[in-house]
Design an enzyme around this catalytic site. Structure first.
Site, mmCIF file in Angstrom:
data_model
loop_
_atom_site.group_PDB
_atom_site.id
_atom_site.type_symbol
_atom_site.label_atom_id
_atom_site.label_comp_id
_atom_site.label_asym_id
_atom_site.label_seq_id
_atom_site.Cartn_x
_atom_site.Cartn_y
_atom_site.Cartn_z
ATOM 1 N N ASN C 165 1.506 -38.656 -44.111
ATOM 2 C CA ASN C 165 0.491 -37.653 -44.420
ATOM 3 C C ASN C 165 1.055 -36.253 -44.252
ATOM 4 O O ASN C 165 1.944 -36.057 -43.451
ATOM 5 C CB ASN C 165 -0.719 -37.830 -43.495
ATOM 6 C CG ASN C 165 -1.548 -39.029 -43.916
ATOM 7 O OD1 ASN C 165 -1.708 -39.280 -45.098
ATOM 8 N ND2 ASN C 165 -2.067 -39.768 -42.931
ATOM 9 N N CYS C 187 -1.859 -46.127 -48.541
ATOM 10 C CA CYS C 187 -2.774 -45.794 -47.447
ATOM 11 C C CYS C 187 -3.770 -46.922 -47.356
ATOM 12 O O CYS C 187 -4.182 -47.480 -48.362
ATOM 13 C CB CYS C 187 -3.472 -44.475 -47.777
ATOM 14 S SG CYS C 187 -4.797 -44.048 -46.632
ATOM 15 N N HIS C 188 -4.167 -47.289 -46.160
ATOM 16 C CA HIS C 188 -5.058 -48.458 -46.060
ATOM 17 C C HIS C 188 -6.519 -48.108 -45.881
ATOM 18 O O HIS C 188 -7.325 -48.987 -45.589
ATOM 19 C CB HIS C 188 -4.583 -49.401 -44.951
ATOM 20 C CG HIS C 188 -3.999 -48.681 -43.807
ATOM 21 N ND1 HIS C 188 -2.732 -48.882 -43.364
ATOM 22 C CD2 HIS C 188 -4.508 -47.708 -43.049
ATOM 23 C CE1 HIS C 188 -2.474 -48.077 -42.353
ATOM 24 N NE2 HIS C 188 -3.542 -47.367 -42.145
ATOM 25 N N HIS C 225 -7.885 -39.945 -48.972
ATOM 26 C CA HIS C 225 -8.834 -39.613 -47.908
ATOM 27 C C HIS C 225 -10.102 -38.936 -48.425
ATOM 28 O O HIS C 225 -10.989 -38.614 -47.637
ATOM 29 C CB HIS C 225 -8.180 -38.749 -46.802
ATOM 30 C CG HIS C 225 -7.147 -39.493 -46.027
ATOM 31 N ND1 HIS C 225 -6.165 -38.863 -45.283
ATOM 32 C CD2 HIS C 225 -6.922 -40.827 -45.878
ATOM 33 C CE1 HIS C 225 -5.385 -39.777 -44.723
ATOM 34 N NE2 HIS C 225 -5.818 -40.971 -45.086
#
Lengths: 477, 477, 477, 477
Positions: C165, C187-188, C225
């Site tokens: 990130n 990304c999970h 995100h």
């Protein structure tokens, strides 16, 4: 390939000072004489004209003529003319650069016209699109790269005014080489359209007399020599309201027979194609019919050159493109004093444009300029023919909206070809150029014939194709 | 005219239930027999097929055959077939709708092929573009509006699978009439390209044997019958790496002589044009050469129909488009028990696609679908040929990037024509249709000849052009 | 700044051979341990892992652990691990490159969290956007330029998998430096959303039991995100059909009180913000609430840090971001044999992704990748979170359509900020970076306070801002 | 929602005839008096003004005043004024329609200002964006739909000149309701910017004296009250060349203290924010600072209303928005003959604009008009503030290029909000309006407070929100 830049801010300058105009080309005289004529009659601008031509002798004669004319009593202008042996010197610190160049017609233009004819491809002009226009573009790109590079080096803020064909390709080359260049391309074809609409006003609008073409507002959108007009106003009167009536008067189209144009000027124009495009596509073709005809296949799908006369135009033979060798030329007669250079109203706008760009008033006209969005639906950065406002702050395109979809597609094809030619010219890739060649509407040949024609043209003009890869696969048997 | 909608959410349904497939057309048997074949061998789906054809008798015979076949012991499928006299009934509450229609060839297709031939315009297929494809599109638009309206009314969430040509125009019509429709168009032309690349894998990749065409991933982008492939992979092996070598083997192009194809099937394909497009434009033509040839002028710029054989293909004569009247037809023999309907592996994907759309696994294939941006540089909403992922959530196009610029322009011209035809079909405006007709690459005629050809075609097929304004100005002398 | 390139064709390779994975970072262990775990359980791939970290000791310990684990009997994988002192060596000829890096938290992350807090700006995570995310991005850009340059030099065809990130800024930097790079960001966060929908399926769909999150198809569109999901299907069942009922169950929102989250993990997530976004904007927020909250001003417009608990989340204090100094660390215990490294199912997809990219089957997932048009309405070239198909031919984004307009605008603001940061990072221009800083939604300060906060952050982290112009006008008093 | 139409062709008309101006609103006198003033001094246009106001008495008084003034000797204009009880009658066959309307301030504007203040949200003007501007927009949309519908019915070719705020929303509504309307929005805020640059010319350019603001060319791009200027020329002199020097003179910014503005006019403007935007974003803010401040959060992130005085402006209190009840009003004094209506040079351009649109000369100015591409990077169809050429052929926007990216994003957010309000206004959907409300930069409240403020505003003004769904979910507790 063009990236829309934010406008840069040109350095403030005292625009009233003595100006320098760099002139590239002009050896063939046409436009150089117009400039001499216009400057001699221009009271408010003053300065020098620096002439450069690959043929220095011709530039020197233009300079001699310019100085001679300017010395005459009736010349109100105050300009000196000087020929230079290097482009660098001619353009150094120039305020304006004028370009008007041409390769020797006997070695080039003649082939552009005659070789395709052997394949049954007829071109009334052969200087913009079609096989001839394609070759002319390929030859011009390296030359206009050099001009742009010289401008960047010697006079980066100058305004470059291009008169050379193929207009779109030359102007687009200037921007591709030097994206921050200030360049416009001027062509007087649309003037004819304004004149036609001026006549319509006189015919159809009550009390309209002596309508000046300059008072007719037309919304110009397209590319040079294939421009459409979809609005025309004179003092608030919508002249398109009368166009259907006028079309009716001119029906049927075409209205001539083969042979009807014999003896006419090669430049004769009867608006037959302009009206036919209006009839079928709803927008008026705003260039001479001889140009318009070259952008689509169906007017020139002829077996015999005379057939094109049905549309009220003639093919210009290649012989008319080579200087007449008989008798003393006009220039010699002027310089010898045998003839007097007569002043005229040229109708050209270059001096008005220079004045506006120097901050002396606003001026609205049509010109060739990169698309910033003014013509919706055509690619950004492509050089388009467009209305623009000229002021001391520069050139600002006027929004013109979209073209009707089928007409837009016809224009788009040429825009793509022109962009492809630019890329071919910058990389020297003749295989890429052949992609555009195959997609030329006038190339209605079979796949192999198309190749042969291209190869023949390249072979005939190879001396003028320095910098191209002559081992391209398309050129191999 | 298409507006990119946000995806709607289809109502949840118990997909395991008995299905209903509405079938429009099929009277001419070809695709109906394939469906019977495939359903008879399908173990996991079950339900009914509701058949509708303007010729009810043909639909009834298909139903009879379907039920007969399904009753055979070796048929593992569990489907019933029923013919309906109204489209409404056939589509009512359907889960899937399959379209496969055609006007009577003797009254239409024959003219599409033969009338242009009188003007020297040769079309190997004549069902997609060119004069013939244009007419077929004009005839189809009102029919597919009716289908779309019926779907909206009777089975708004159904998936519509179209097999009818002109594929793009038919599928685009469905979306124009009913923007929320779930419709795809299927065509098997690209399978040939995958087979070619499977052969390349076998030839060039070490240890590759028995490569299945279904394992070859190709990036499909273009429009139906004028699609390009610019990537091909087999198990991570880049097959484009071998394409230049293969091109070299096949050089020179074209590689045949007039007459070489005599006696061959009309559907013979030698990838001559596919490779020539790759050679000149860098992308591989992914349809049969007989289709590809119709989208540009230069393969069919021939004086004699035999010349096209040089590219390894034949023209399909109009006679081959009319049903053979001799002898009992296949259908009759099946129904009489004289012949046995043999099961085969059809290679068609419709059943796989239905299964995926019912939520039974993911399936990636190529199909015809509106452009949501997957092919950059082509207009949003135009129906394009594209890769897509099919799942229980529907059809999701796979991004394919841009086409090379000149090839894109060639495709764009047809996209514009197809959009123009849609507008002409929805408004009944034949003057507008003629704009597209003039811009067809195969219409390399003079302006007046083009008009005459168009007028002749309209006159010959006027019985199938209900809803068009037959007083269009282009049709007047 | 990104130009949509035509896809290039990766060289065919024998994918079955021994692989090399270059690993950049990982000193902090988290993701390195996951990789060791996953490779130890991977039967079909084999090769070496070349580890590089700015702290060589940490890389060496990871290598030691990797080899130790791989030597255990129950490890079916066949991989060797080696630490390198130079990135060049680690990446040389790699097939895959994994990036997972972080600056020392005590010198950076702590400031990113605590300095804004002094100005009343609270960030639950502070690693993506907001003042903290901005600083993290500025620090990362030069590092990711170096990685991209090394890839270009040492392994130009490798697939780069980024875990670091700010995901968008790091991945975007890779493409800006080396436009032909093959890079994705993983990304999970979206896994949580799939799990939620899996639960919805179990609750609302008849007979649905033990629904696997991997079988839930979600249409992901947005940026890392701050992603939205507007479609979710399980085996053809539309799960969005149940979302309003579920929202009703969870109303009112927010549903907690300050203090309710005390004692909970900092990573607790109750989908309060995800549902609130759905309620107000019609799309479901597909990241943890602690991330979503940072992208708009209204969840964090709080006077007291406890207030954020009303939305069911906590702020992670900076102390939790610094390694705990007490006791022997996990790694030491593994290496000393005090603890056994237990195998687990990590849920990470990196190995599946590598397998697909090697040509072993197709795989559909969500990842971070440049926008080629798959998310209509967001700029081309911006790195977006998107569904994609992975095969031996590479990564192909799946079209996702548009976001609702107001949500799109919220995303667009961050895309613009991220593009501005990239430009600031490549030019070292902190005045430009401050433009983005002012436009961060969490920066709800007055004009001068905003400047002071930015200047304080830069001052505190100046050792990590090599290459930036620290004389930027915004930094002057 | 706007679709770029091809320009239509307005019917030719005899523009010299007697004109009819329909006037909607004006009861509050400000702009009506200006019109009376300007027409009284206009020698070349003649006709009638038809006045309509929801308060007929006020319209009647304006008519009485107009006729009285026109009867005075020094009035060279020849116009009659008449009040109408129906909008239909006032607009019937009008050549121009002028709109200048406002809801009763005591019931609306006062709430727009005071209710947000209770939540700590301060708005210097509250008529364009922010909570107040949002409410004003919601109230205006149905009113401007009615005006547009009346124009379509009664005078479809009239030019509509709007003066009402929120300018963008009102003008956009006109186009949404009647896409073929000829409408522009006029605002004089940019005149101030031209005056500032005129002063710069006088200060910095040699020999520049008495520079007229009308001679300063500025490139205007943005939306009303949040417009940027990135070029300014006076007679070819680039005035941006002096802007950094002037910024230096005005540093530091802000340059005032709380209390410094006490006693100043509410309309005081010191270009503090205009210069600060230039300093940080590179383009000059071209509206009064009190407007500019409302479009970003950081100038109004204040705890105490006095703090805004630091930027050289004041908040206008709601009391100043309600008519003063004391003493006889100006109108009564004029009509009673107690006061004489004094002629002045209004500086407004409406009469010049009418003249140009009638075909009497070209006129270049800035106005509010749909984006046809003149501002690259903003959505097509959004109403933008833009330069345009006005002639007898209509309004033609001038291309202005792109805004710097972060500034563009700031504008884009408001464009999105305005488009959302239009959609909310046309559908009556207050949940949708709340999406825009949440995304207003001045709404820096928590999620629930934002809802409460919105609900309070709706409750207070519900009598003016006919046609909205007052059961929207956002309004429920």
């Amino acid at each position: 390939m063009y990236r829309l830049a934010e406008r840069d801010h040109r350095p403030a300058a005292d625009r009233a000072r003595s100006l320098k105009i760099g002139y590239v080309g002009g050896g063939s005289q046409g436009w150089a004489h117009t400039l001499i004529n216009d400057l001699a009659q221009c009271e408010d601008l003053t300065g020098e004209v620096a002439l450069y031509d690959v043929n220095h002798g011709l530039a020197a004669r233009n300079a001699e003529l310019g100085n001679q004319v300017m010395g005459r009593e009736e010349a109100v202008g105050d300009w000196t003319f000087q020929a230079h042996r290097e482009m660098d010197a001619a353009l150094d610190d120039a305020d304006f650069v004028i370009c008007s160049t041409q390769d020797p017609p006997a070695d080039t233009f003649v082939n552009d016209i005659d070789i395709p004819k052997e394949y049954g491809v007829y071109q009334p002009v052969a200087d913009t699109v079609g096989p001839g226009g394609t070759m002319r573009g390929l030859r011009a790109i390296p030359q206009y790269r050099e001009i742009a590079a010289t401008v960047r080096e010697r006079c980066p803020d100058a305004w470059v005014i291009n008169y050379t064909n193929p207009m779109t390709v030359c102007t687009r080359t200037l921007y591709e080489e030097y994206p921050d260049i200030n360049a416009i391309g001027l062509c007087h074809e649309v003037f004819q359209t304004q004149e036609l609409f001026a006549e319509l006003a006189e015919t159809y609008v009550d009390a309209a007399e002596d309508v000046d073409r300059g008072d007719v507002e037309v919304t110009v959108k397209g590319i040079n020599h294939f421009t459409a007009v979809d609005e025309a106003y004179w003092r608030g009167h919508d002249l398109f309201a009368y166009l259907d009536a006028e079309l009716e008067n001119r029906t049927p189209l075409p209205g001539y027979e083969p042979g009807d144009m014999e003896g006419e000027s090669y430049w004769v124009n009867n608006f037959q194609i302009a009206f036919d495009l209006y009839d079928r596509f709803g927008v008026f073709g705003a260039a001479g019919d001889r140009h318009l005809a070259e952008f689509v296949p169906w007017y020139l799908a002829i077996d015999d050159p005379e057939e094109i006369q049905r549309w009220g135009i003639r093919l210009t033979p290649s012989s008319a493109r080579v200087d007449d060798a008989d008798g003393p030329d006009e220039m010699a007669q002027y310089l010898d004093g045998e003839e007097t250079f007569e002043f005229s109203e040229s109708g050209e706008e270059a001096v008005d444009i220079m004045r506006a760009l120097l901050g002396e008033g606003q001026f609205v006209t049509h010109l060739n300029y990169p698309n910033e969005g003014q013509i919706a639906g055509l690619p950004t950065g492509a050089v388009v023919e467009t209305n623009a406002l000229l002021t001391g702050g520069g050139v600002t395109p006027l929004c013109a909206g979209e073209l009707p979809d089928e007409f837009r597609s016809m224009v788009e094809r040429h825009v793509t070809n022109q962009e492809t030619l630019i890329e071919a010219g910058f990389t020297g890739d003749l295989d890429l150029a052949f992609q555009a060649f195959l997609n030329e509407p006038l190339v209605t040949l079979g796949r192999e014939e198309a190749r042969d024609l291209f190869a023949d043209l390249v072979a005939a003009e190879r001396d003028y194709l320095d910098g191209y890869d002559l081992d391209a696969s398309v050129l191999r048997d």
